[in-house]
Motif scaffolding. Structure first.
Motif, mmCIF file in Angstrom:
data_model
loop_
_atom_site.group_PDB
_atom_site.id
_atom_site.type_symbol
_atom_site.label_atom_id
_atom_site.label_comp_id
_atom_site.label_asym_id
_atom_site.label_seq_id
_atom_site.Cartn_x
_atom_site.Cartn_y
_atom_site.Cartn_z
ATOM 1 N N LEU A 149 12.203 1.827 -18.216
ATOM 2 C CA LEU A 149 11.222 1.872 -17.131
ATOM 3 C C LEU A 149 9.812 1.993 -17.703
ATOM 4 C CD1 LEU A 149 12.941 4.373 -14.646
ATOM 5 C CD2 LEU A 149 13.081 1.873 -14.653
ATOM 6 N N THR A 150 8.865 1.278 -17.085
ATOM 7 C CA THR A 150 7.465 1.357 -17.474
ATOM 8 C C THR A 150 6.686 2.077 -16.378
ATOM 9 O OG1 THR A 150 7.592 -0.753 -18.658
ATOM 10 C CG2 THR A 150 5.399 0.032 -18.057
ATOM 11 N N PRO A 151 6.046 3.207 -16.664
ATOM 12 C CA PRO A 151 5.279 3.919 -15.634
ATOM 13 C C PRO A 151 4.070 3.092 -15.167
ATOM 14 C CG PRO A 151 5.679 5.309 -17.558
ATOM 15 C CD PRO A 151 6.031 3.925 -17.951
ATOM 16 N N LEU A 152 3.873 3.038 -13.866
ATOM 17 C CA LEU A 152 2.740 2.326 -13.287
ATOM 18 C C LEU A 152 1.738 3.266 -12.627
ATOM 19 C CD1 LEU A 152 4.605 -0.616 -11.508
ATOM 20 C CD2 LEU A 152 3.396 -0.725 -13.691
ATOM 21 N N ARG A 153 2.233 4.293 -11.952
ATOM 22 C CA ARG A 153 1.364 5.182 -11.179
ATOM 23 C C ARG A 153 2.036 6.536 -11.029
ATOM 24 N NH1 ARG A 153 -4.001 3.832 -9.610
ATOM 25 N NH2 ARG A 153 -4.618 5.027 -7.767
ATOM 26 N N LEU A 154 1.272 7.613 -11.182
ATOM 27 C CA LEU A 154 1.734 8.972 -10.939
ATOM 28 C C LEU A 154 0.765 9.603 -9.956
ATOM 29 C CD1 LEU A 154 3.026 8.238 -13.769
ATOM 30 C CD2 LEU A 154 2.996 10.690 -14.234
ATOM 31 N N ILE A 155 1.293 10.156 -8.871
ATOM 32 C CA ILE A 155 0.455 10.693 -7.801
ATOM 33 C C ILE A 155 0.925 12.103 -7.463
ATOM 34 C CG2 ILE A 155 -0.429 10.337 -5.469
ATOM 35 C CD1 ILE A 155 0.553 7.387 -5.755
ATOM 36 N N ALA A 156 0.020 13.059 -7.489
ATOM 37 C CA ALA A 156 0.350 14.434 -7.115
ATOM 38 C C ALA A 156 0.461 14.556 -5.603
ATOM 39 C CB ALA A 156 -0.713 15.388 -7.645
ATOM 40 N N LEU A 157 1.404 15.355 -5.148
ATOM 41 C CA LEU A 157 1.521 15.679 -3.732
ATOM 42 C C LEU A 157 0.952 17.077 -3.484
ATOM 43 C CD1 LEU A 157 5.056 14.220 -2.903
ATOM 44 C CD2 LEU A 157 2.801 13.193 -2.508
ATOM 45 N N HIS A 158 0.916 17.445 -2.222
ATOM 46 C CA HIS A 158 0.260 18.678 -1.790
ATOM 47 C C HIS A 158 0.791 19.913 -2.506
ATOM 48 C CE1 HIS A 158 -1.624 21.524 0.938
ATOM 49 N NE2 HIS A 158 -0.449 22.037 1.252
ATOM 50 N N ASP A 159 2.111 19.983 -2.741
ATOM 51 C CA ASP A 159 2.712 21.187 -3.328
ATOM 52 C C ASP A 159 2.899 21.093 -4.844
ATOM 53 O OD1 ASP A 159 4.800 19.426 -3.594
ATOM 54 O OD2 ASP A 159 6.318 20.754 -2.712
ATOM 55 N N GLY A 160 2.372 20.029 -5.467
ATOM 56 C CA GLY A 160 2.517 19.877 -6.902
ATOM 57 C C GLY A 160 3.638 18.947 -7.333
ATOM 58 N N ALA A 161 4.443 18.486 -6.393
ATOM 59 C CA ALA A 161 5.426 17.455 -6.725
ATOM 60 C C ALA A 161 4.682 16.188 -7.163
ATOM 61 C CB ALA A 161 6.325 17.167 -5.528
ATOM 62 N N ILE A 162 5.381 15.304 -7.860
ATOM 63 C CA ILE A 162 4.758 14.086 -8.372
ATOM 64 C C ILE A 162 5.540 12.868 -7.896
ATOM 65 C CG2 ILE A 162 4.045 12.788 -10.415
ATOM 66 C CD1 ILE A 162 2.501 15.321 -10.192
ATOM 67 N N VAL A 163 4.829 11.930 -7.264
ATOM 68 C CA VAL A 163 5.411 10.623 -6.960
ATOM 69 C C VAL A 163 5.194 9.738 -8.180
ATOM 70 C CG1 VAL A 163 5.226 8.542 -5.542
ATOM 71 C CG2 VAL A 163 5.088 10.798 -4.471
ATOM 72 N N MET A 164 6.257 9.112 -8.652
ATOM 73 C CA MET A 164 6.188 8.298 -9.861
ATOM 74 C C MET A 164 6.658 6.888 -9.536
ATOM 75 S SD MET A 164 7.840 11.202 -12.369
ATOM 76 C CE MET A 164 7.244 10.482 -13.873
ATOM 77 N N ALA A 184 0.860 -1.184 0.000
ATOM 78 C CA ALA A 184 0.000 0.000 0.000
ATOM 79 C C ALA A 184 0.892 1.228 0.000
ATOM 80 C CB ALA A 184 -0.908 0.015 1.226
ATOM 81 N N LEU A 185 0.735 2.059 -1.029
ATOM 82 C CA LEU A 185 1.464 3.325 -1.128
ATOM 83 C C LEU A 185 0.467 4.435 -0.841
ATOM 84 C CD1 LEU A 185 4.117 4.812 -1.911
ATOM 85 C CD2 LEU A 185 3.223 4.900 -4.249
ATOM 86 N N THR A 186 0.710 5.196 0.221
ATOM 87 C CA THR A 186 -0.229 6.219 0.677
ATOM 88 C C THR A 186 0.428 7.585 0.617
ATOM 89 O OG1 THR A 186 -1.152 4.596 2.229
ATOM 90 C CG2 THR A 186 -1.784 6.889 2.537
ATOM 91 N N CYS A 187 -0.225 8.526 -0.067
ATOM 92 C CA CYS A 187 0.263 9.906 -0.149
ATOM 93 C C CYS A 187 -0.704 10.808 0.613
ATOM 94 C CB CYS A 187 0.361 10.351 -1.605
ATOM 95 S SG CYS A 187 1.553 9.384 -2.561
#
Length: 229
Positions: free
Chosen positions: A152-167, A32-35
């Motif tokens: 690399l194959t992208p699986l998930r992109l998640i925005a953070l509070h300040d606009g950074a992106i977890v990839m 589980a990846l939680t942002c």
């Protein structure tokens, strides 16, 4: 974001993503990846690593760590912090690597607990036999333009509070250099007493007998080895 012609859907802040390599009938650990919604804190945990007893936390402050829950640390009589490190600098492409999960394909065992009842688990294709599936988790700065590495194959992109992106990416690697390290870890886990208890001796035929090994590579990368014991 990515300096590439492809378009990728970016999940909103506060996203919770469950994933596992394999299938409901034969898989590695379930993650589980939680942002966080209102900060840049990110957390990674797994059902097989005590079911919430410990987790990897990547705090906005730059304090990154693996730690026990408060209750588990008190139960074992040990410090909460297992390993702690500072957020590294971005690499030459603009990626800041958070952690990578390594799963040898031969450690995916048929008969593992079926997870069809656990909704929203994304199943990730494993590497061919004799290889390692790598799940790489990175973050890029707000508004950064980064190239997409061809391996690399992208699986998930998640925005953070300040606009950074977890990839989150998937890759494949040769097991050769890791094989003796994996085997040594298996032997150590089965022979060394755990904190607060005796040695753990699961049946070698139990497909759910897994260990999550927190490791640091020779060049300083933080890794989790998902091994079948």
């Amino acid at each position: 974001m990515m300096d590439d012609a492809l378009e990728f859907e970016v999940q909103a802040p506060g996203d919770l993503w469950r994933f596992s390599v394999g299938s409901p009938e034969a898989h590695g650990a379930t993650w589980a990846l939680t942002c966080a919604r209102r900060t840049n804190d990110v957390c990674l945990s797994t059902r097989e690593h005590g079911g919430g007893d410990s987790k990897w936390s990547f705090h906005q402050s730059g304090d990154w760590r693996m730690q026990y829950s408060r209750a588990k640390a008190e139960e074992l009589g040990v410090s909460r912090v297992i390993r702690q490190w500072d957020r590294p600098s971005p690499d030459g492409l603009g990626y800041t690597e958070m952690i990578r999960i390594l799963l040898p394909t031969d450690d995916i065992v048929s008969g593992a607990t079926e997870l069809t009842r656990l909704s929203k688990v994304e199943w990730i294709a494993p590497a061919p036999g004799g290889m390692v599936t790598v799940i790489l988790i990175c973050v890029i700065a707000p508004g950064a333009q980064v190239p997409l590495p061809s391996d690399l194959t992208p699986l998930r992109l998640i925005a953070l509070h300040d606009g950074a992106i977890v990839m989150v990416f998937r890759a494949e690697a040769d097991i050769a250099g890791y094989a003796p390290l994996f085997e040594r870890c298996r032997n150590d886990i089965l022979s060394v007493p755990a904190p607060g208890g005796g040695p753990w001796r699961p049946s070698r035929t139990d497909p759910d007998a897994r260990a999550m090994v927190d490791a640091v590579s020779g060049d300083g990368r933080h890794e989790i080895w998902d091994l079948w014991l």
